[in-house]
Scaffold this active site. Structure first.
Site, PDB file in Angstrom:
ATOM      1  N   GLN A 191      -4.926  -5.053   6.841  1.00  0.00           N
ATOM      2  CA  GLN A 191      -5.733  -5.927   6.257  1.00  0.00           C
ATOM      3  C   GLN A 191      -5.617  -7.059   6.981  1.00  0.00           C
ATOM      4  O   GLN A 191      -6.048  -8.351   7.293  1.00  0.00           O
ATOM      5  CB  GLN A 191      -5.691  -6.583   4.831  1.00  0.00           C
ATOM      6  CG  GLN A 191      -5.802  -5.204   4.778  1.00  0.00           C
ATOM      7  CD  GLN A 191      -7.251  -4.594   4.105  1.00  0.00           C
ATOM      8  OE1 GLN A 191      -7.831  -5.158   4.171  1.00  0.00           O
ATOM      9  NE2 GLN A 191      -7.049  -3.090   3.471  1.00  0.00           N
ATOM     10  N   LYS A 231     -10.970  -0.446  10.516  1.00  0.00           N
ATOM     11  CA  LYS A 231     -10.776  -2.156   9.965  1.00  0.00           C
ATOM     12  C   LYS A 231     -10.997  -2.578  10.843  1.00  0.00           C
ATOM     13  O   LYS A 231     -11.007  -4.340  10.329  1.00  0.00           O
ATOM     14  CB  LYS A 231     -10.175  -1.683   8.584  1.00  0.00           C
ATOM     15  CG  LYS A 231      -9.224  -0.673   7.592  1.00  0.00           C
ATOM     16  CD  LYS A 231      -8.297  -1.117   7.068  1.00  0.00           C
ATOM     17  CE  LYS A 231      -7.390  -0.239   6.436  1.00  0.00           C
ATOM     18  NZ  LYS A 231      -8.631  -0.173   5.137  1.00  0.00           N
ATOM     19  N   ASP A 278       3.140  -4.728   8.235  1.00  0.00           N
ATOM     20  CA  ASP A 278       1.727  -3.900   7.702  1.00  0.00           C
ATOM     21  C   ASP A 278       0.509  -5.110   8.206  1.00  0.00           C
ATOM     22  O   ASP A 278       0.246  -5.349   7.867  1.00  0.00           O
ATOM     23  CB  ASP A 278       1.576  -2.856   6.477  1.00  0.00           C
ATOM     24  CG  ASP A 278       0.774  -2.464   5.544  1.00  0.00           C
ATOM     25  OD1 ASP A 278      -0.257  -2.339   6.795  1.00  0.00           O
ATOM     26  OD2 ASP A 278       0.141  -1.729   5.327  1.00  0.00           O
ATOM     27  N   HIS A 282       1.313  -1.604  -0.080  1.00  0.00           N
ATOM     28  CA  HIS A 282       0.260  -0.198   0.102  1.00  0.00           C
ATOM     29  C   HIS A 282       0.167   1.375  -0.034  1.00  0.00           C
ATOM     30  O   HIS A 282       1.690   1.203   0.369  1.00  0.00           O
ATOM     31  CB  HIS A 282      -0.401  -0.066   0.940  1.00  0.00           C
ATOM     32  CG  HIS A 282      -2.174   0.895   1.172  1.00  0.00           C
ATOM     33  ND1 HIS A 282      -1.824   2.041   1.759  1.00  0.00           N
ATOM     34  CD2 HIS A 282      -3.695   1.107   1.255  1.00  0.00           C
ATOM     35  CE1 HIS A 282      -2.543   3.192   1.909  1.00  0.00           C
ATOM     36  NE2 HIS A 282      -4.011   2.262   1.549  1.00  0.00           N
ATOM     37  N   CYS A 298      -4.576   2.610  -3.861  1.00  0.00           N
ATOM     38  CA  CYS A 298      -3.258   2.437  -2.944  1.00  0.00           C
ATOM     39  C   CYS A 298      -1.924   2.048  -3.589  1.00  0.00           C
ATOM     40  O   CYS A 298      -1.530   1.128  -2.609  1.00  0.00           O
ATOM     41  CB  CYS A 298      -3.802   3.489  -1.808  1.00  0.00           C
ATOM     42  SG  CYS A 298      -4.593   4.094  -1.690  1.00  0.00           S
TER      43      CYS A 298
END
Ligand code: PMP
Length: 404
Positions: free
Chosen positions: A197, A220, A194, A117, A362
């Site tokens: 997700q 999220k 990261d 991202h 993104c």
């Protein structure tokens, strides 16, 4: 878990029942999270950490309990390792600045991957510009997963940090972060994961992952917007300078020299989001009440079903097909050699009440790698079911017929 906990899921758009499949962008919110937020504002609102009065102490206690809740949720050793930020993007920017100040010099190298991202590219790129360092890129394998085996050839004595996604926000594919951490550790290079997700979809244990940093966003994960987490191993956070100055992050301020607060407050300049943190804790309680293992099972069954139904639909090309996924599937539709523009497909789905995301998500370097401008991405959360997927497929078939 009860779909009624999410009133928005009973809404209609253009007179059609809403089918919300844009969860990778942000999840919907359960009443329980909003109740916790209202409760904090209505009955426990006072600025924290500085007040002697009762309300301030109660608010402080709740905020710190929320931090403990996050530490427990992510499997951190201590709540000192949990820094509240504004979100994943803020966490990575903070880390890139702070780590960069302490450890990155001219000609040093930072490694990211081809599928990141922009939030996990640009802050490192800015750091490299500031320090005249270099950004190196881990390639992907034939199935669009990060090729961990290429890492050995990429690291060298100038490599300072590796930052990679746990789950691709475009492809939904789970990345080999365990292998990356193992290889990085052999070379004593810290790894940032990261988790924007991954945290919403699978049990996370940062100690088992043994990563040095892990970042995620509350919005999220059924929580409030504008709040996120930077987890860092205590031994790393101790060594890093604050990224921002202001109240809260100091020990003593003198014009000659200011000393900084202990962890994690050193990284939290200004009034923190002490309401959002309580709401986030309630969101984590909500996930746990559904059961993280069963959420993970339900979602991966649903993702498999989504991929299978898409694969049966004529002209659909799925990216990273067949890899283990968490939450999202990206695809495009072809009629012969002609690519139907993902924006057109998304618009026609929207008109039928189905919310998906289209575009580059993104992740322009990944789009360049795939030689496409964008994809259509359907992404799920714990409240989605097979009927949602069936509605998507039915709407997609109609959209394809219209565009043909
Ligand atoms: N990384 C990944 C993998 C993401 O999916 C996202 C959000 N789409 C981000 C970073 C940025 O998160 P936020 O916008 O919440 O800061």
């Amino acid at each position: 878990m009860n779909r009624d906990d999410f009133p928005i899921l009973s809404e209609t758009v253009y007179g059609k029942p809403l089918v919300y499949l844009d969860n990778a962008a942000t999840t919907q919110k359960p009443r329980q999270m909003l109740d916790a937020m209202a409760d904090a504002y209505l009955y426990r609102n006072a600025n924290i950490h500085r007040g002697v009065h009762h309300l301030s102490q109660v608010a402080t206690e709740r905020h710190e309990q929320a931090r403990q809740r996050v530490a427990e949720f992510l499997g951190a050793r201590s709540e000192k390792e949990i820094v509240f930020t504004k979100g994943t993007t803020d966490s990575i920017n903070m880390l890139a600045f702070s780590f960069g100040e302490a450890f990155v010099r001219k000609d040093d190298e930072i490694i990211v991957s081809q599928l990141e991202h922009h939030s996990n590219i640009v802050p490192w790129q800015m750091l490299c510009e500031r320090k005249q360092a270099r950004l190196r890129v881990l390639p992907l394998d034939g199935n669009l997963r990060i090729d961990a085996s290429a890492l050995e050839g990429l690291v060298n004595e100038r490599t300072r940090l590796i930052s990679v996604a746990h789950v691709s926000n475009v492809l939904g594919a789970i990345q080999p972060v365990e292998d990356i951490v193992r290889i990085a550790q052999r070379h004593h290079i810290p790894v940032c994961i990261d988790g924007a997700q991954s945290a919403p979809h699978m049990p996370i244990d940062v100690q088992a992952l043994d990563c040095d940093f892990y970042v995620c966003s509350a919005h999220k994960m059924y929580g409030p917007t504008g709040l996120g987490v930077l987890y860092g191993k205590q031994e790393w956070l101790e060594q890093l300078p604050p990224a921002e100055g202001g109240g809260e992050m100091i020990d003593h301020v003198r014009f000659e020299k200011t000393t900084y607060n202990q962890l994690p407050y050193k990284f939290e300049a200004g009034t923190p989001d002490f309401i959002g943190s309580c709401a986030f804790a309630a969101a984590l309680d909500y996930i746990d009440s559904a059961g993280r293992e069963s959420v993970c099972r339900h979602e991966s069954e649903l993702t498999d079903y989504l991929e299978r139904r898409l694969a049966e639909t004529e002209g659909v090309r799925i990216y990273s097909k067949g890899t283990a996924k968490a939450g999202a599937v990206s695809f495009n539709v072809y009629q012969g050699d002609r690519l139907l523009h993902p924006f057109d497909v998304g618009t026609l789905l929207d008109r039928q009440g189905v919310a998906v995301r289209t575009g580059h998500h993104c992740a322009e370097p990944l789009m360049d790698y795939l030689h496409i401008l964008g994809t259509v991405r359907a992404s799920i959360a714990l409240y989605n079911n097979r009927e949602d997927i069936d509605a998507l497929i039915a709407a997609l078939r109609k959209a394809i017929a219209m565009l043909g």
